[in-house]
Design an enzyme around this catalytic site. Structure first.
Site, PDB file in Angstrom:
ATOM      1  N   ASP A  29       0.873  -1.164   0.000  1.00  0.00           N
ATOM      2  CA  ASP A  29       0.000   0.000   0.000  1.00  0.00           C
ATOM      3  C   ASP A  29       0.918   1.225   0.000  1.00  0.00           C
ATOM      4  O   ASP A  29       2.079   1.144   0.426  1.00  0.00           O
ATOM      5  CB  ASP A  29      -0.892  -0.013   1.241  1.00  0.00           C
ATOM      6  N   ASP A  31      -0.044   5.002   0.852  1.00  0.00           N
ATOM      7  CA  ASP A  31      -0.257   5.999   1.910  1.00  0.00           C
ATOM      8  C   ASP A  31      -0.185   5.343   3.282  1.00  0.00           C
ATOM      9  O   ASP A  31      -0.970   4.451   3.598  1.00  0.00           O
ATOM     10  CB  ASP A  31      -1.615   6.671   1.736  1.00  0.00           C
TER      11      ASP A  31
END
Length: 252
Positions: A29, A31
């Site tokens: 991922d 962020d």
């Protein structure tokens, strides 16, 4: 794209037991895992929702807990829908090309995105040092990819000087183009694994959001590493993380 698999939560294994050579691919991922843009998103969501809530009598202010409960890790418009539903606020869906001033689900999502871009342009972004150390520690043969709900993933990676580090980027634009269901469904992660040519059981998902951890767990990946940036170690473990750390440096 696929049916969600059931995956019973279990106690996370110690970080010290992690062996990077056991796996062939790492799906990050963005962020909150690679860059601290989760903080930027949190600020933008807060500013946008609190601008909206002042027009609704009796509504409490939007808080960080609202972010973690209703928004974190979800595609932008899904986050808008989820939070508004929690407050009993009904707005028209609108269209993805709605202006940021439009009082629609899409308009509010676009307003939040404009705020994110403003913050990034004014302040820039630096990757987490621990994540860089972890990336540098991976075997040279490891396949690495970004799997993010954000439609700004390439912009953020470029701003952080990391665009060339990831051979595959599955972001919100890719998901929309191929009609791939977003997190907490496993579909975007499974698509990322497919693009790097590695089966799920030989790939690792790295997430800081419970919805993303749930996606990794539902996809039956070889390991799901929860990175605790504020949601809490217990919440990540309950969502299905097989390992929980406060920083990826712990795995080097």
């Amino acid at each position: 794209m696929t049916e969600n698999a059931t995956h019973a939560p279990q106690d996370p294994t110690p970080a010290a037991s992690f062996n990077a050579a056991t796996f062939d691919a790492y799906l990050f991922d963005l962020d909150g895992v690679v860059t601290p843009t989760a903080d930027v998103h949190m600020r933008a969501w807060s500013r946008m929702f609190n601008q909206v809530l002042v027009d609704y009598e009796g509504q409490a202010k939007y808080t960080d807990m609202d972010y973690f409960t209703y928004v974190d890790g979800k595609p932008r418009y899904d986050g808008v829908r989820s939070f508004l539903a929690s407050r009993g606020i009904n707005l028209p869906e609108g269209n993805p090309d709605d202006a940021p001033a439009a009082m629609t689900v899409c308009g509010l999502g676009n307003r939040k995105n404009a705020l994110v871009l403003d913050i990034l342009e004014q302040e820039g972004v630096e990757p987490y040092p621990g994540t860089l150390a972890f990336l540098d520690s991976l075997p040279e043969t490891a396949k690495i990819a970004i799997v993010s709900s954000s439609k700004n993933a390439r912009t953020v990676l470029k701003a952080a000087g990391l665009l060339e580090r990831f051979e595959v980027i599955v972001d919100g634009n890719v998901a929309a183009e191929h009609s791939i269901q977003g997190k907490p469904a496993p579909d975007t992660y499974l698509y990322g694994a497919k693009l790097v040519g590695v089966p799920a059981e030989k790939a690792v998902v790295l997430e800081d959001a419970t919805s993303g951890v749930q996606a990794g767990a539902a996809g039956n990946f070889g390991a799901v590493i929860g990175v605790n940036r504020g949601v809490g170690q217990e919440a990540l473990a309950e969502a299905g993380a097989t390992i929980v750390v406060d920083d990826l440096k712990e795995l080097t």
